[in-house]
Enzyme design. Structure first.
Site, PDB file in Angstrom:
ATOM      1  N   GLU A 172      -0.722   5.115   7.910  1.00 25.73           N
ATOM      2  CA  GLU A 172      -0.254   6.423   7.785  1.00 25.73           C
ATOM      3  C   GLU A 172      -0.239   7.081   6.166  1.00 25.73           C
ATOM      4  O   GLU A 172      -0.141   8.311   5.807  1.00 25.73           O
ATOM      5  CB  GLU A 172       0.844   6.680   8.689  1.00 25.73           C
ATOM      6  CG  GLU A 172       0.527   6.445  10.110  1.00 25.73           C
ATOM      7  CD  GLU A 172      -0.426   7.001  10.591  1.00 25.73           C
ATOM      8  OE1 GLU A 172      -0.953   8.347  10.335  1.00 25.73           O
ATOM      9  OE2 GLU A 172      -1.004   6.672  11.860  1.00 25.73           O
TER      10      GLU A 172
ATOM     11  N   HIS B  48      -3.190   8.032   4.796  1.00 31.74           N
ATOM     12  CA  HIS B  48      -3.088   9.805   5.143  1.00 31.74           C
ATOM     13  C   HIS B  48      -2.406  10.806   4.266  1.00 31.74           C
ATOM     14  O   HIS B  48      -2.837  11.670   3.748  1.00 31.74           O
ATOM     15  CB  HIS B  48      -3.044   9.825   6.700  1.00 31.74           C
ATOM     16  CG  HIS B  48      -3.798   9.514   7.484  1.00 31.74           C
ATOM     17  ND1 HIS B  48      -5.303  10.072   7.522  1.00 31.74           N
ATOM     18  CD2 HIS B  48      -3.787   8.820   8.767  1.00 31.74           C
ATOM     19  CE1 HIS B  48      -5.873   9.764   8.524  1.00 31.74           C
ATOM     20  NE2 HIS B  48      -5.013   8.699   9.497  1.00 31.74           N
TER      21      HIS B  48
END
Length: 503
Positions: free
Chosen positions: A265, A268
């Site tokens: 994550e 991202h």
């Protein structure tokens, strides 16, 4: 030189739409992380109202007139500036034309239903009972089919949904790519060694949280622009400039699950952070290019970096300290082998990097048939379990470890799954090129935990490009050749050899 007024007017309206889309992201994030359970019904109405409002602004005739006036105004600019402006307006018109195809009441219904569906999915997963979610999923499938009809397609409905995540992608092309990839993966899986977990005792969530909170900053995402929380399914989202949110989930018996969730994550969020640093943010060119490119950023940090020897040479003493373990408790060699172990798993997000793509292929095949009307929602558990038996030789014991394990269908995100494997293909190619240009990078990784060269390379070649290039041209410009899977296959083969030698 001041911008022509028509360009100022167009960007002002665009930024109002973007502002409210970010407000919707705040509502979504809060509903997954902080919101009390009984707030779900009203929150879904709030989200639906904002979605309908931004859609109406996007499709309004006055906005089209502003865009047309902006196109005319571009002709007044110096020739050197026109190409970028024309690309910006071209991208916006593509998005607007797509939005124009969806009625406002459909957008509102879809937003409300997916927010409600998430809670029902989470409860069904908790109870390990697909029937608690099947009725809502059937509604989502029907809505998604309507969405495909609104968008239009030439071959099959699934193509229309796939295109929303990876522009221009076709299911037949993905099927051929995946079939070839599967043939290459099977012999790698057969040769790959398996290692048992070196964690002999549970690791508390408190200790894991301490370690996980370090990771974003080490990779380059500061605490001033991000925060880490807990959710049922790890995700990241951008709430606007300087505000990136990451979540993970914790297992006391498998601390690597939370660690690799955070690495993924963070990748991202680093991409979103880079996009927000582009000139004149926000504008249509400062959006992410595709989900495949987005996933390449998360998978690169998770795998090429996060499972590498230099990364763990630096992180190992920190992990021992945070987990309050000695080298005898957790030998480095056993930890590194386990991190790169290949073992067939029932759960996608906990799958190793070799077998991971087999999970994606399974989901792609199922959701393609579901959207194209070849299978029914009520039959999904049986179909899922059968495919797991065929591809992995594993028996699914309950729906939570089977058809209910992923959040994506509750989001109505049909067509999303293939982008994970596309991201794996892109990430291996990007990282290979980076290491060619920075051959000493592994020393900086291991000695100092210095990943600035890699982040700088990604900023220059990927993040700063936004939507200025097509997917094909972005990959070609960054690596010097078209996208292909050979670097992913080579990377996995080398990784299997590396850990096999150390066995």
């Amino acid at each position: 030189m001041a911008l022509p007024q028509a360009l100022e007017n167009y960007r002002k309206q665009y930024r109002k739409i973007k502002l409210f889309q970010d407000i919707a992201s705040v509502l979504h994030w809060d509903s997954e992380v902080m919101m009390p359970e009984e707030g779900r019904e009203y929150r879904s109405s709030q989200i639906a109202a904002v979605a309908e409002l931004t859609h109406e602004w996007m499709t309004d005739q006055s906005f089209l007139e502003q865009i047309q006036n902006a196109k005319t105004a571009v002709k007044e600019l110096p020739e050197s500036e026109r190409a970028l402006w024309n690309r910006e307006l071209e991208i916006l018109m593509e998005d607007k034309e797509k939005a124009d195809k969806l009625p406002s009441e459909f957008v509102s219904e879809f937003a409300k239903l997916t927010n409600l569906a998430h809670a029902e999915w989470a409860e069904a997963k908790k109870e390990k009972n697909f029937k608690l979610f099947s009725k809502r999923l059937e509604e989502l499938v029907q809505l998604s089919k309507r969405q495909a009809d609104y968008f239009g397609y030439t071959t099959e409905p699934y193509d229309a949904l796939l295109d929303t995540y990876e522009k221009g992608a076709k299911a037949d092309q993905i099927q051929n790519l995946f079939s070839d990839l599967k043939k290459s993966l099977i012999p790698i899986v057969a040769k790959a060694p398996q290692f048992s977990s070196p964690f002999l005792k549970p690791v508390s969530i408190t200790k894991q949280t301490k370690f996980c909170n370090r990771l974003p900053s080490i990779l380059g995402l500061t605490t001033k622009e991000s925060r880490l929380d807990i959710s049922n399914h790890p995700f990241s989202t951008s709430l606007g400039k300087g505000d990136k949110r990451i979540t993970t989930r914790y297992s006391e018996t498998d601390p690597l699950s939370s660690i690799f969730g955070v690495l993924h994550e963070t990748g991202h969020s680093l991409y979103e952070s880079g996009l927000s640093k582009m000139p004149n943010w926000p504008n249509p060119l400062t959006e992410y290019l595709s989900l495949g490119i987005h996933e390449s950023q998360s998978r690169l940090w998770e795998n090429q970096v996060g499972r590498s020897l230099p990364f763990w040479e630096f992180m190992y003493p920190i992990l021992l300290d945070d987990f309050e373990l000695s080298e005898t408790d957790l030998p480095f060699q056993k930890l590194y082998q386990y991190i790169n172990s290949t073992e067939k798993s029932k759960i996608r997000v906990e799958a190793d990097q070799v077998t991971y793509n087999l999970h994606i292929i399974l989901r792609f095949e199922i959701e393609r048939d579901l959207i194209n009307g070849k299978i029914q929602v009520k039959d999904l558990p049986e179909i899922w379990n059968s495919k797991m038996k065929e591809s992995f030789g594993m028996t699914i014991e309950n729906d939570a470890e089977g058809v209910l394990q992923d959040i994506h269908w509750s989001m109505g995100a049909f067509g999303y799954f293939p982008t994970y494997t596309l991201g794996n293909i892109f990430s291996a190619q990007f990282f290979k090129k980076f290491t060619e240009e920075y051959p000493d990078s592994h020393n900086k990784f291991s000695a100092k935990g210095d990943f600035s060269d890699l982040l700088s390379w990604l900023r220059t070649n990927i993040h700063s490009k936004g939507k200025m290039e097509t997917i094909e041209n972005l990959v070609l410009g960054a690596t010097g050749e078209p996208a292909n899977a050979k670097y992913l296959i080579s990377y996995l083969e080398d990784k299997v050899k590396e850990v096999s030698i150390s066995k």
